[in-house]
Design a protein around this motif. Structure first.
Motif, PDB file in Angstrom:
ATOM      1  N   UNK B 365      17.231  28.758  65.631  1.00 43.86           N
ATOM      2  CA  UNK B 365      17.975  28.033  66.660  1.00 43.86           C
ATOM      3  C   UNK B 365      17.578  28.576  68.038  1.00 43.86           C
ATOM      4  N   UNK B 366      17.228  27.679  68.972  1.00 45.54           N
ATOM      5  CA  UNK B 366      16.713  28.088  70.281  1.00 45.54           C
ATOM      6  C   UNK B 366      17.774  28.057  71.372  1.00 45.54           C
ATOM      7  N   UNK B 367      18.993  27.720  71.017  1.00 42.11           N
ATOM      8  CA  UNK B 367      20.027  27.503  72.034  1.00 42.11           C
ATOM      9  C   UNK B 367      21.342  28.000  71.468  1.00 42.11           C
ATOM     10  N   UNK B 368      21.949  28.977  72.142  1.00 39.89           N
ATOM     11  CA  UNK B 368      23.215  29.540  71.646  1.00 39.89           C
ATOM     12  C   UNK B 368      24.301  29.473  72.715  1.00 39.89           C
ATOM     13  N   UNK B 369      24.003  28.866  73.860  1.00 42.63           N
ATOM     14  CA  UNK B 369      24.982  28.772  74.946  1.00 42.63           C
ATOM     15  C   UNK B 369      26.026  27.715  74.639  1.00 42.63           C
ATOM     16  N   UNK B 370      27.151  27.841  75.300  1.00 45.32           N
ATOM     17  CA  UNK B 370      28.105  26.749  75.252  1.00 45.32           C
ATOM     18  C   UNK B 370      27.649  25.672  76.224  1.00 45.32           C
ATOM     19  N   UNK B 371      27.946  24.445  75.863  1.00 45.43           N
ATOM     20  CA  UNK B 371      27.511  23.323  76.701  1.00 45.43           C
ATOM     21  C   UNK B 371      28.408  23.199  77.929  1.00 45.43           C
ATOM     22  N   UNK B 372      27.768  22.856  79.051  1.00 43.37           N
ATOM     23  CA  UNK B 372      28.507  22.613  80.281  1.00 43.37           C
ATOM     24  C   UNK B 372      27.919  21.394  80.971  1.00 43.37           C
ATOM     25  N   UNK B 373      28.721  20.844  81.862  1.00 43.57           N
ATOM     26  CA  UNK B 373      28.291  19.673  82.616  1.00 43.57           C
ATOM     27  C   UNK B 373      26.924  19.927  83.281  1.00 43.57           C
ATOM     28  N   UNK B 374      26.038  18.928  83.216  1.00 39.97           N
ATOM     29  CA  UNK B 374      24.706  18.945  83.834  1.00 39.97           C
ATOM     30  C   UNK B 374      23.657  19.710  83.036  1.00 39.97           C
ATOM     31  N   UNK B 375      24.038  20.206  81.872  1.00 38.16           N
ATOM     32  CA  UNK B 375      23.007  20.718  80.972  1.00 38.16           C
ATOM     33  C   UNK B 375      22.361  19.545  80.246  1.00 38.16           C
ATOM     34  N   UNK B 376      21.089  19.711  79.885  1.00 33.95           N
ATOM     35  CA  UNK B 376      20.416  18.707  79.068  1.00 33.95           C
ATOM     36  C   UNK B 376      19.849  19.398  77.836  1.00 33.95           C
ATOM     37  N   UNK B 377      20.181  18.858  76.684  1.00 34.41           N
ATOM     38  CA  UNK B 377      19.702  19.448  75.436  1.00 34.41           C
ATOM     39  C   UNK B 377      19.114  18.352  74.547  1.00 34.41           C
ATOM     40  N   UNK B 378      18.273  18.792  73.618  1.00 29.80           N
ATOM     41  CA  UNK B 378      17.825  17.860  72.588  1.00 29.80           C
ATOM     42  C   UNK B 378      18.756  17.994  71.388  1.00 29.80           C
ATOM     43  N   UNK B 379      18.878  16.893  70.664  1.00 32.34           N
ATOM     44  CA  UNK B 379      19.623  16.870  69.402  1.00 32.34           C
ATOM     45  C   UNK B 379      18.637  16.315  68.376  1.00 32.34           C
ATOM     46  N   UNK B 380      18.172  17.186  67.475  1.00 32.28           N
ATOM     47  CA  UNK B 380      17.059  16.802  66.619  1.00 32.28           C
ATOM     48  C   UNK B 380      17.235  17.267  65.174  1.00 32.28           C
ATOM     49  N   UNK B 381      18.252  16.711  64.491  1.00 34.54           N
ATOM     50  CA  UNK B 381      18.385  17.035  63.073  1.00 34.54           C
ATOM     51  C   UNK B 381      17.238  16.418  62.272  1.00 34.54           C
ATOM     52  N   UNK B 382      16.997  16.978  61.099  1.00 36.15           N
ATOM     53  CA  UNK B 382      15.940  16.451  60.239  1.00 36.15           C
ATOM     54  C   UNK B 382      16.193  16.793  58.781  1.00 36.15           C
ATOM     55  N   UNK B 383      15.522  16.068  57.932  1.00 38.72           N
ATOM     56  CA  UNK B 383      15.514  16.370  56.488  1.00 38.72           C
ATOM     57  C   UNK B 383      14.067  16.262  56.021  1.00 38.72           C
ATOM     58  N   UNK B 384      13.584  17.315  55.369  1.00 40.82           N
ATOM     59  CA  UNK B 384      12.170  17.350  54.983  1.00 40.82           C
ATOM     60  C   UNK B 384      12.027  17.764  53.536  1.00 40.82           C
ATOM     61  N   UNK B 419      15.161  12.710  67.259  1.00 42.02           N
ATOM     62  CA  UNK B 419      15.412  13.616  68.380  1.00 42.02           C
ATOM     63  C   UNK B 419      15.632  12.840  69.661  1.00 42.02           C
ATOM     64  N   UNK B 420      16.789  13.107  70.280  1.00 41.44           N
ATOM     65  CA  UNK B 420      17.103  12.507  71.583  1.00 41.44           C
ATOM     66  C   UNK B 420      17.346  13.604  72.615  1.00 41.44           C
ATOM     67  N   UNK B 421      17.220  13.232  73.887  1.00 38.87           N
ATOM     68  CA  UNK B 421      17.512  14.131  75.002  1.00 38.87           C
ATOM     69  C   UNK B 421      18.834  13.669  75.622  1.00 38.87           C
ATOM     70  N   UNK B 422      19.796  14.562  75.639  1.00 41.00           N
ATOM     71  CA  UNK B 422      21.173  14.166  75.970  1.00 41.00           C
ATOM     72  C   UNK B 422      21.716  15.005  77.125  1.00 41.00           C
ATOM     73  N   UNK B 423      22.302  14.313  78.114  1.00 46.20           N
ATOM     74  CA  UNK B 423      22.932  15.005  79.241  1.00 46.20           C
ATOM     75  C   UNK B 423      24.398  15.261  78.909  1.00 46.20           C
ATOM     76  N   UNK B 424      24.811  16.500  79.117  1.00 47.90           N
ATOM     77  CA  UNK B 424      26.220  16.840  79.005  1.00 47.90           C
ATOM     78  C   UNK B 424      26.878  16.517  80.351  1.00 47.90           C
ATOM     79  N   UNK B 425      27.857  15.631  80.346  1.00 45.42           N
ATOM     80  CA  UNK B 425      28.526  15.227  81.589  1.00 45.42           C
ATOM     81  C   UNK B 425      29.983  15.690  81.533  1.00 45.42           C
TER      82      UNK B 425
END
Ligand SMILES: [Mn+2]
Ligand SMILES: [Mn+2]
Ligand SMILES: [Mn+2]
Ligand SMILES: [Mn+2]
Ligand code: NI
Ligand code: NI
Lengths: 441, 441
Positions: B365-384, B419-425
């Motif tokens: 996991x590359x991200x362990x911060x709590x989300x806050x307004x104006x952060x942008x993260x990817x959401x990319x679940x998968x099954x392989x 995988x999408x790029x999502x803004x936390x507002x």
């Protein structure tokens, strides 16, 4: 092609072994060690630059994407290939070694890059280790002895039959791309669109090509190292210069062609004249010929074109002498080519590190050696209308012999370069580029 | 877009200035200095790797190709841009600075890289100089103070409205490429052909993209970092995973889609189930939410898919607990994104260098911060369906709850990632990727 490669490879590897024997003897070392190298990470990033294998490594084995692998050669013994084949679920496991070259190596598979150390010679001091310090493991750090590099660089100019097969194939791939690019130009595509057509036809990515393609429309053809691709086509596609090569097993081709729009008859006549001069220069790629002299002959011939085409009203001799020809042809006639597009050793007088200077006033010539059988060089004369150089010429006394109206009419077309890759043989030169285009007809 | 950028840029630069003020104060320095950097030459070659500008430099100005340039910021003063604009007849002269950002800088044109020194602050000791030592000039060598980097990295997670405009544009370009790639897949193209279609539609070269595209057909979709492009199409195009982004002014998008051949209804149902879970996770991008927890929710949801789809017969809770879900979803849910595709600061607890650990058993996991307004993260679940991991699972007690027949039937399809790029507002999340695809319909 694979049969031909298999037949030619034993002599190739024998030649490399002989050269390594001599290079090691010169420095009193026991092993020649060549790392493939590692990808270079981008600063503060978790991304790498595209991997570029050490040129000396890919000369032994056609493995362009085996970072962390090594070659160890000990005179009298079968060369060792330490082949890094990591197994993790993130990456495609590199394929098992296969093909014509495998039987010539003692292959040691490793799973982690640091496992290479146990297969490397015990005592680094007894080795000539090529590469950079970043390629090292523990105490085993590249020292790249100068005498070894000089010996190998000098002899790399003489291509083995195996290498010539590879370079003919690189020429074939390049010619295929050039045909597609010319069609895209005629269809009115942008520089970017033409570049895409080129890549698609060659079947290689930017990082796989031997150098960054130059794709210039109209006046962009006058920018010698034009590295940009315009997204939008110009109002009219008047002219097109493409300098683009391809790779085969790590060997390069380097090809330039220039095209005119159908209605640009005047510019087409100039292209034809440069083409004629270029063919004549290609015919000069003969054993014993001094490449510097061939470069000076190019100036003479191109000055003749400038006179014939009513661009400069001076004798060709005077144009060359006064440097007027260099206004229109400011770069060198060409260079050695092989594992690198600008192959090493172009200035070497011998395998001891002595060099041959460029002729006075020709600082951009990359090749000063005399031609010998099995050398491969490019022949790439050109004529360009470069604002910065023309402005300087206008200030000089010779400027009054220049037909500036004609120059202004030609400026929108940029410039012309025609570049072939030519093998120097014991007889007539072999023009791999022209042969490759002809085979597509 | 240019009007919107012009309107948003003043606040952007004001924000960067505030951050720089605070970072400088923390270390008691007077100037923040950021080099664009230089191209890195290939070993023993006269060719460079593609130029990658320092990420902090391109945050101030959207100049991606101005090597040898510098930014000098002194609190209270207009920032200085030292802009290297060489003039030689070899290269295209870089264009004059122009656009919405120019008025915010005191611009000093230089012709040679070493001329930058006279415009840099006199005393390097009073500066925080970002970059690497190779970017230095004379006595002016980057020292990259850790406290400055930590402060800037931490705050880079909060995107300005200007940055969000750029990232929406990067999403739009990426979506355009994805549409072309999907069409090429349906037309039966090879991985290489699909990649070419993608580049052509985006209008960017490999070196301009924010990362190396992943274009996998059939079982190649199961290789998480698949970096190869097969030249030949497989006998049948069963499935297709493409992870490819685009750049706008130096900001990245990062988009993954997975497709099934029309006859592959079973695999399509699995894609649909992952898609549903992915949308639910995107909806979790809300201020105050712990990203680690969202990652664990992803495991829960994907385990539910494995159960519903009759692949593993265990409760979702037991699958997550025992690590069975990680066999099928071995990577992290996503990461911060911006100037770099994997943006900096994903593990930071504060701007002083403290970090937040990954949950036990989730090392990727590359991200362990709590989300806050104006952060942008990817959401990319998968099954392989990854052979290496499935083989391990088969050896474990949980292996007997796995429907191996069904797995064998799914293996040829490789895997799924969305995988999408999502803004936390401050309200509902903004999914830039879904918006970009929708706008193309
Ligand atoms: Mn050349
Ligand atoms: Mn060339
Ligand atoms: Mn991602
Ligand atoms: Mn991705
Ligand atoms: Ni250049
Ligand atoms: Ni990887």
């Amino acid at each position: 092609m694979n049969d031909a490669l298999a037949q030619a490879y034993p002599l190739h590897i024998a030649t490399l072994r002989q050269r390594a024997d001599a290079a090691l003897e010169a420095v009193g070392r026991e092993h020649l060690v060549i790392p493939a190298g590692h990808p270079i990470p981008k600063h503060l990033d978790d991304m790498d630059y595209p991997f570029a294998v050490h040129p000396a490594f890919k000369q032994w084995v056609p493995l362009l994407n085996a970072p962390g692998s090594w070659i160890v050669y000990t005179p009298g013994e079968k060369p060792v290939l330490i082949y890094l084949q990591p197994q993790d679920f993130w990456h495609l496991t590199p394929e098992d070694p296969n093909g014509y070259w495998v039987e010539h190596f003692d292959i040691r598979l490793i799973r982690k890059w640091e496992d290479a150390r146990q297969h490397l010679p015990q005592d680094p001091a007894k080795c000539a280790i090529l590469g950079q310090s970043r390629d090292g493991i523990e105490d085993f750090i590249p020292d790249a002895p100068e005498a070894v590099i000089q010996y190998l660089d000098y002899h790399r100019a003489y291509k083995t039959p195996y290498e010539l097969i590879r370079m003919r194939e690189a020429s074939t791939l390049g010619a295929r791309g050039h045909r597609a690019a010319a069609a895209a130009f005629r269809a009115g595509e942008s520089e970017f669109g033409i570049h895409m057509a080129y890549l698609h036809a060659v079947g290689q990515t930017d990082a796989e090509l031997p150098y960054h393609s130059i794709v210039g429309l109209n006046e962009h053809s006058a920018v010698l190292h034009y590295m940009h691709f315009d997204m939008a086509p110009p109002a009219r596609n008047l002219s097109f210069l493409i300098d683009a090569g391809a790779s085969s097993g790590g060997y390069a081709s380097d090809i330039t062609r220039t095209y005119a729009a159908p209605e640009a008859e005047d510019f087409q006549a100039l292209i034809d004249a440069v083409d004629k001069a270029q063919r004549q220069l290609c015919d000069g790629v003969r054993a014993g010929r001094d490449y510097r002299e061939l470069h000076l002959e190019a100036h003479q011939l191109l000055a003749g074109v400038l006179k014939d085409q009513n661009i400069v009203d001076m004798s060709p001799e005077a144009m060359v002498e006064s440097g007027v020809s260099a206004t229109f042809f400011p770069h060198g006639l060409g260079h050695s080519i092989g594992l690198q597009v600008h192959d090493v050793g172009g200035f070497m007088k011998n395998d001891k590190g002595d060099t041959v200077a460029q002729p006075d006033g020709h600082p951009f010539l990359r090749m000063t050696r005399s031609l010998e059988t099995d050398m491969v060089v490019t022949i790439e004369p050109g004529l360009y209308f470069i604002d910065m150089l023309l402005a300087r010429l206008k200030e000089r006394p010779e400027g009054k012999h220049v037909n500036w109206n004609r120059i202004d009419a030609l400026r929108p077309y940029g410039g012309i370069r025609i570049e072939d890759d030519v093998i120097c043989t014991s007889g007539d030169p072999e023009n791999m580029t022209r042969d490759a285009f002809a085979a597509l007809d």
